[in-house]
Design a protein around this motif. Structure first.
Motif, PDB file in Angstrom:
ATOM      1  N   GLY A 144      -5.497  -2.995   3.854  1.00 53.10           N
ATOM      2  CA  GLY A 144      -4.488  -2.013   4.212  1.00 53.10           C
ATOM      3  C   GLY A 144      -3.075  -2.380   3.842  1.00 53.10           C
ATOM      4  N   GLY A 145      -2.906  -3.231   2.838  1.00 53.34           N
ATOM      5  CA  GLY A 145      -1.560  -3.566   2.413  1.00 53.34           C
ATOM      6  C   GLY A 145      -0.876  -4.572   3.312  1.00 53.34           C
ATOM      7  N   ARG A 146      -1.638  -5.383   4.045  1.00 52.73           N
ATOM      8  CA  ARG A 146      -1.014  -6.345   4.959  1.00 52.73           C
ATOM      9  C   ARG A 146      -1.041  -7.737   4.344  1.00 52.73           C
ATOM     10  NH1 ARG A 146      -3.365  -4.120  10.802  1.00 52.73           N
ATOM     11  NH2 ARG A 146      -2.521  -2.025  10.587  1.00 52.73           N
ATOM     12  N   ARG A 179      -3.398   6.024  -7.400  1.00 55.80           N
ATOM     13  CA  ARG A 179      -3.832   5.761  -6.031  1.00 55.80           C
ATOM     14  C   ARG A 179      -2.703   5.164  -5.192  1.00 55.80           C
ATOM     15  NH1 ARG A 179      -9.181   2.510  -7.730  1.00 55.80           N
ATOM     16  NH2 ARG A 179      -7.625   1.800  -9.263  1.00 55.80           N
ATOM     17  N   GLN A 180      -1.756   4.498  -5.858  1.00 54.20           N
ATOM     18  CA  GLN A 180      -0.609   3.928  -5.162  1.00 54.20           C
ATOM     19  C   GLN A 180       0.568   4.906  -5.074  1.00 54.20           C
ATOM     20  OE1 GLN A 180      -0.342   1.314  -3.438  1.00 54.20           O
ATOM     21  NE2 GLN A 180      -0.946  -0.599  -4.442  1.00 54.20           N
ATOM     22  N   LYS A 181       0.441   6.063  -5.727  1.00 56.86           N
ATOM     23  CA  LYS A 181       1.522   7.063  -5.752  1.00 56.86           C
ATOM     24  C   LYS A 181       2.823   6.453  -6.288  1.00 56.86           C
ATOM     25  CE  LYS A 181      -0.625   9.670  -1.991  1.00 56.86           C
ATOM     26  NZ  LYS A 181      -0.516  10.227  -0.624  1.00 56.86           N
ATOM     27  N   THR A 182       2.682   5.601  -7.302  1.00 60.02           N
ATOM     28  CA  THR A 182       3.838   4.932  -7.882  1.00 60.02           C
ATOM     29  C   THR A 182       4.833   5.929  -8.458  1.00 60.02           C
ATOM     30  OG1 THR A 182       2.415   4.614  -9.818  1.00 60.02           O
ATOM     31  CG2 THR A 182       2.751   2.718  -8.386  1.00 60.02           C
ATOM     32  N   TRP A 183       6.113   5.533  -8.445  1.00 59.29           N
ATOM     33  CA  TRP A 183       7.168   6.386  -8.988  1.00 59.29           C
ATOM     34  C   TRP A 183       7.222   6.200 -10.495  1.00 59.29           C
ATOM     35  CZ3 TRP A 183       8.878  10.173  -6.232  1.00 59.29           C
ATOM     36  CH2 TRP A 183       9.987  10.910  -6.681  1.00 59.29           C
ATOM     37  N   PRO A 184       7.467   7.268 -11.267  1.00 58.46           N
ATOM     38  CA  PRO A 184       7.341   7.170 -12.730  1.00 58.46           C
ATOM     39  C   PRO A 184       8.377   6.296 -13.412  1.00 58.46           C
ATOM     40  CG  PRO A 184       8.099   9.355 -12.074  1.00 58.46           C
ATOM     41  CD  PRO A 184       7.681   8.657 -10.827  1.00 58.46           C
ATOM     42  N   ASN A 205       0.857  -1.187   0.000  1.00 56.25           N
ATOM     43  CA  ASN A 205       0.000   0.000   0.000  1.00 56.25           C
ATOM     44  C   ASN A 205       0.889   1.231   0.000  1.00 56.25           C
ATOM     45  OD1 ASN A 205      -1.854   2.004   0.316  1.00 56.25           O
ATOM     46  ND2 ASN A 205      -2.611   1.328   2.310  1.00 56.25           N
ATOM     47  N   GLY A 206       1.053   1.846  -1.172  1.00 55.98           N
ATOM     48  CA  GLY A 206       1.870   3.048  -1.276  1.00 55.98           C
ATOM     49  C   GLY A 206       1.095   4.332  -1.097  1.00 55.98           C
ATOM     50  N   HIS A 238       9.839   3.568  -4.274  1.00 59.59           N
ATOM     51  CA  HIS A 238       8.461   3.490  -3.785  1.00 59.59           C
ATOM     52  C   HIS A 238       7.888   2.089  -4.055  1.00 59.59           C
ATOM     53  CE1 HIS A 238       4.696   5.348  -2.428  1.00 59.59           C
ATOM     54  NE2 HIS A 238       4.084   4.664  -3.379  1.00 59.59           N
ATOM     55  N   ASP A 239       8.506   1.102  -3.458  1.00 57.86           N
ATOM     56  CA  ASP A 239       8.142  -0.297  -3.699  1.00 57.86           C
ATOM     57  C   ASP A 239       6.736  -0.602  -3.195  1.00 57.86           C
ATOM     58  OD1 ASP A 239       8.197  -3.025  -4.152  1.00 57.86           O
ATOM     59  OD2 ASP A 239       9.495  -3.462  -2.433  1.00 57.86           O
ATOM     60  N   ILE A 240       5.917  -1.228  -4.053  1.00 59.40           N
ATOM     61  CA  ILE A 240       4.615  -1.752  -3.626  1.00 59.40           C
ATOM     62  C   ILE A 240       4.498  -3.242  -3.910  1.00 59.40           C
ATOM     63  CG2 ILE A 240       3.429   0.461  -3.901  1.00 59.40           C
ATOM     64  CD1 ILE A 240       2.297  -0.659  -6.594  1.00 59.40           C
ATOM     65  N   TRP A 241       5.615  -3.888  -4.315  1.00 55.91           N
ATOM     66  CA  TRP A 241       5.586  -5.281  -4.765  1.00 55.91           C
ATOM     67  C   TRP A 241       6.332  -6.238  -3.840  1.00 55.91           C
ATOM     68  CZ3 TRP A 241       7.117  -1.053  -7.713  1.00 55.91           C
ATOM     69  CH2 TRP A 241       6.210  -0.621  -8.686  1.00 55.91           C
TER      70      TRP A 241
END
Length: 715
Positions: A468-470, A382-387, A290-291, A323-326
């Motif tokens: 919540g990203g858990r 929504r995840q605010k991923t880095w470009p 969850n970023g 900005h890792d979400i993986w």
């Protein structure tokens, strides 16, 4: 050329032809040395008569200079001795790699015992208990007449090397380290080592200091790395994975997200004595997937840090995933090498794992020696991923997207994608998954071939941002697992050969190479193998009695070379890896026989709920074990929203798949990968039937909500 391997049938596990897949150029003669490889720095040390630390030397090359055991005589290898350290217990996994010094082996168990074992006979010289709170134990350090270990209660111990008596102890991860956060202490029970962090990784000693890291859960650890004075246990410095106010990198965290930002170390570092630097890999930010609450690049998550070994000051850093979400944390024990690249001698550090590629960096400056490209990647606002994300020069050592040619074939109906594919609330299958690629299995470097060797897994993960990203990186039920071993040329950062097989080899299945041109690695089925370092050809195999998720080592006594390994299983990536407490030593002509073969793990991600007899499956409902009936409310998120999830029937039974009238959504049931049945979409209040005429195990999922998965076993 080495013999190409046939495509692996991921349904049966069969492999056509037995060699390694040659990926580049003609193979060198088997006994050829690589003249362009400089002598490795003496200051790193070397494993020979002793195996003085986890990783073999300060550069974590996992290579032994011993050569008595070679490709010709390795079939004569047999058990020198075997001991069950915990009385034959199969209750806990074991991850501790052995350290050998002056003929004594030092190893820990998850049960919080530290052992000194006679390397000649297997007799236990001493055993010291350091607590009862079990946690991963990955190796001790031995120096200054002391054995240094962590414990599950977050206490570092120095034990007398001769007797095991406690010399000093130091509590870490406390709530008084000047941060204002809970520091890893569990407020529910007043003890450290609770749900938000524990000490982890092998302890490393250098020049009067020991280096200790930590691991964390998904709910709020703030990562840190420590250096302690070996003589007293006093903290010399602390380095924070998520920088606080006024520190470099603090502005890469949104708001107060740094306070529970993760970036824990998990594994042990490498040290360059000449430069006076410690190289430590820091893990992913929290919440893992969850970023949305932690905008920014989130330094020093997913970073390799070069830290002044004496002062704890940052010299440089490299972030492998912004900005890792993986859960692509790339935590591993970095490897230090001296190489000659394009005619220039380079001192490099090798870093990377889960993303299926290595970042090879200059040790002094962090400069990429093969170049680096920041490439645009898909975005999810929504995840605010880095470009962009960094891609090193060279090639990935394994493909970076699901493939229909191996076990990364996605379970049907899920959205799927390759590396850095974003997601939100729809469960999405990605490869590499949360376990890689490679993961934390130790790399080996052989100065004789000039290659790096690492095990990898071919296992997908399904990601979503629910909860919540858990609990959000599940491996889809019914998918197949496999993996292999790959040789990578660090001079080009390209794979040389790859050998795929039945097992994922990414989770602690470390590799030892030797000057005898034999390399050793264990698997989750308990089999330790010896391989030719030129092509991975198996020369010898031995059943240890439990999964091998530690690194083999080598040492010498009375002119005889020994190989040793601690086999105790693991909990990942297979939940049913056989556990144990088997400490083995091998030598040429050894007479101790192999262990009985345990039941190997399932090669498919099993549904393990209790089988239920019946003829009806209710879609979109979770089974109520108390009432032995479907739940009363629709569930479109849970993996077990089939009632019952595990149905047991006999041949000739007709099964009804029913979507209750009070469900709000259409549901269905379609089997994979055998295509036995497919109900199509069923509106609320409708049903479909299928008669099973062949015995077997049939996995199926919901085409509308594909994470809802069940299994029917036909007897």
């Amino acid at each position: 050329m080495t013999a190409p391997v046939g495509r692996r049938n991921f349904l049966t596990g069969a492999v056509g032809m037995g060699g390694a897949l040659a990926l580049t150029g003609p193979a060198r003669p088997a006994d050829a040395e690589i003249p362009v490889i400089p002598r490795q720095p003496a200051g790193l040390g070397a494993a020979g008569t002793d195996y003085p630390k986890v990783g073999g030397d300060l550069g974590n090359q996992n290579h032994s200079a011993l050569r008595q055991i070679n490709r010709t005589n390795v079939p004569r290898l047999g058990g020198a001795w075997h001991v069950n350290l915990e009385g034959g217990s199969t209750s806990a996994p074991q991850q501790s790699t052995i350290v050998a010094q002056d003929g004594v082996l030092y190893v820990q168990t998850t049960q919080q015992n530290v052992f000194a074992v006679d390397g000649r006979t297997g007799a236990i010289k001493w055993r010291t208990n350091v607590g009862d709170r079990q946690t991963n134990m990955r190796g001790v350090a031995v120096a200054e007449g002391k054995v240094f270990t962590t414990s599950g209660a977050n206490i570092v111990y120095a034990l007398d090397q001769e007797t095991g008596a406690v010399v000093w102890q130091k509590q870490l991860l406390t709530d008084d380290e000047g941060t204002g956060d809970n520091g890893g202490c569990d407020p529910q029970n007043g003890q450290c080592g609770g749900s938000v962090g524990t000490l982890a990784g092998a302890v490393v000693y250098w020049d009067g200091l020991i280096y200790v890291g930590m691991q964390g859960s998904t709910i709020g650890a703030r990562g840190r790395a420590y250096a302690l004075h070996a003589a007293t246990g006093e903290v010399a410095w602390t380095f924070w994975g998520a920088p606080g106010p006024g520190e470099y990198g603090h502005d890469t965290w949104e708001g107060d997200s740094w306070k529970t930002g993760g970036a824990v170390t998990w594994m042990h570092p490498a040290i360059d004595p000449e430069l006076g630097l410690v190289y430590w890999a820091f893990g992913n930010p929290y919440p893992r997937t969850n970023g949305s609450t932690r905008g920014g690049t989130n330094l020093f998550a997913n970073c390799l840090l070069a830290i002044d070994a004496k002062t704890g000051k940052r010299r440089w850093h490299f972030q492998s995933v912004h900005h890792d979400i993986w859960d692509y944390d790339n935590v591993m024990a970095p490897v230090l090498l001296d190489l000659k690249i394009r005619g220039r001698k380079r001192k490099v550090v090798v870093y990377g794992s889960k993303v299926c590629m290595y970042y090879i960096l200059d040790r002094a400056t962090g400069e990429p020696v093969h170049g680096m490209e920041e490439r645009p990647v898909p975005q999810e606002p929504r995840q605010k991923t880095w470009p962009t994300q960094p891609f090193p020069g060279g090639e990935p050592f394994v493909h970076q997207a699901p493939s229909f040619h191996d076990t990364t074939r996605p379970v049907p109906y899920y959205p799927s994608g390759g590396i850095f594919t974003p997601f939100w609330d729809d469960a999405t299958i990605l490869y590499p998954g949360a376990g890689g690629g490679a993961d934390w299995a130790h790399i080996s470097f052989s100065p004789h071939t000039g290659h790096l060797y690492v095990g990898y897994g071919l296992i997908n993960s399904s990601y979503s941002n629910t909860n919540g990203g858990r609990v959000n990186t599940a491996r889809p039920y019914g998918e197949y697992f496999s993996g292999g071993i790959v040789a990578v040329d660090p001079h080009t950062n390209k794979p040389v050969w790859r050998k795929e097989g039945d097992w994922s080899l990414a989770h602690g299945n470390g590799i030892l190479t030797t000057a005898g041109r034999v390399m050793f690695q264990g698997g989750p089925d308990g089999v330790l193998v010896a391989m030719d370092d030129t092509d991975g050809r198996v020369l010898w195999r031995w059943q240890t009695g439990a999964g091998v998720h530690t690194s083999p080592i080598s040492y010498e006594l009375d002119g005889e070379q020994y190989i040793a390994v601690f086999a105790g299983g693991n909990g990942l990536p297979y939940p049913d890896i056989p556990k144990g407490d088997h400490l083995w030593a091998f030598k040429l002509g050894g007479r101790v026989p192999q262990a009985a073969a345990p039941t190997p793990p399932s090669k498919r991600n099993q549904i393990r709920s209790v089988p239920v007899a019946g003829t009806t499956i209710t879609l979109g409902r979770v089974w109520n074990g108390s009432t032995q009936s479907p739940g009363t409310e629709e569930n479109i998120v849970a993996q077990n929203a089939m009632s019952p999830q595990n149905l047991s029937i006999t041949v000739g039974t007709t099964v009804t798949f029913a979507n209750p009238a009070d469900n709000a959504h259409s549901h269905g049931a379609a089997s994979f990968f055998d295509h036995e049945f497919n109900t199509g979409r069923l509106a609320p209040g409708t049903s479909a039937t299928h008669t099973f005429n062949e015995p077997g195990e049939y996995f199926y999922n919901d085409p509308v909500f594909p994470q809802n998965t069940g299994k029917i076993v036909v007897r």
